[in-house]
Design an enzyme around this catalytic site. Structure first.
Site, PDB file in Angstrom:
ATOM      1  N   HIS A 170       0.372  -1.213  -0.093  1.00  0.00           N
ATOM      2  CA  HIS A 170       0.140  -0.272  -0.262  1.00  0.00           C
ATOM      3  C   HIS A 170       0.834   0.958  -0.170  1.00  0.00           C
ATOM      4  CE1 HIS A 170       0.695  -0.812   4.214  1.00  0.00           C
ATOM      5  NE2 HIS A 170       1.047   0.476   3.794  1.00  0.00           N
ATOM      6  N   HIS A 172       0.876   5.437   1.486  1.00  0.00           N
ATOM      7  CA  HIS A 172      -0.259   6.358   2.369  1.00  0.00           C
ATOM      8  C   HIS A 172      -0.158   7.613   1.757  1.00  0.00           C
ATOM      9  CE1 HIS A 172      -0.145   3.806   6.312  1.00  0.00           C
ATOM     10  NE2 HIS A 172       1.457   3.209   5.405  1.00  0.00           N
TER      11      HIS A 172
END
Length: 248
Positions: A170, A172
């Protein structure tokens, strides 16, 4: 979520200042999600108190013209070398609840390296740090609300939340509004990650359809031939199609 609806301040002159209001939907994760263990300690025990805003919170600090450069959006190299891993282009558009582009918005990103390690003293994951990868970048949206980053696809990493716990890959995202007090934080994931079903952060979002809005789409049209793959991640700030954001 920031709501820029003006309200009259309790002061001479009737200065109009934005206020904050959070959507009452199942889009955003709750402050307390017991399966995500760190929220048990950090979630407030009492209802949050809405603090009045003053001119200071609305007018500053400001970025200033030229403080964010094109080089800030390229995470694929640092110093005199290139980062290790799969180069990717991450781009998208920031929109409001009516589908209108949001221009001149500061978008910041931070992420782990290709091996799944952050450049942070508390991250002791047993993979090497990359001397040419800082894992942080920033960009301003253009007149059509568009942003673009060049980076390295991050790796999954263990995080000890539960037995054999791994975070899906992922990135941010942080977005600032008209003032630094108007900040939204979210995460972008990659398609078809096998760790989705096991991740309590991803699954803390109550609405399954809203979770899907955190997953970028592969974008062949924005790959760079023989150099980098492309992914599109649009961000909607409010409304029924809003991108899930961290509670604040």
């Amino acid at each position: 979520m920031p709501d820029t609806t003006p309200v009259r301040a309790d002061r001479p002159g009737g200065l109009l200042l934005p206020r904050y209001r959070r959507d009452d939907t199942a889009v955003h994760p709750p402050l307390l999600s017991p399966d995500y263990k760190s929220t048990v300690l950090r979630a407030p025990a009492e209802s949050p108190v809405l603090l009045p805003q003053t001119l200071t919170e609305i007018t500053g600090p400001l970025l200033g013209e030229g403080r964010v450069t094109a080089a800030d959006a390229d995470l694929s190299r640092s110093g005199d070398g290139e980062a290790q891993g799969q180069r990717i282009v991450v781009h998208g558009q920031v929109r409001d609840s009516d589908g209108r582009p949001v221009p001149d918005t500061l978008v910041e990103v931070w992420q782990a390296n290709a091996g799944g390690r952050y450049l942070h003293k508390l991250d002791q994951h047993d993979v090497p740090l990359d001397p040419h990868f800082t894992g942080v970048g920033r960009a301003m949206t253009d007149s059509m609300g568009r942003y673009r980053f060049v980076t390295i696809k991050p790796g999954a990493y263990p995080w000890r939340n539960h037995f054999n716990a791994w975070r899906p890959a992922h990135i941010h995202f942080s977005l600032f509004g008209r003032a630094f007090t108007q900040r939204l934080v979210t995460q972008m994931y990659f398609p078809d990650d096998p760790l989705f079903a096991y991740d309590p952060v991803f699954n803390s979002i109550p609405d399954p359809a809203a979770r899907q809005r955190l997953i970028a789409s592969f974008d062949l049209a924005n790959t760079v031939e023989e150099w980098a793959l492309g992914f599109r991640f649009d961000i909607v700030l409010r409304g029924t199609e809003a991108t899930p954001m961290e509670e604040s």
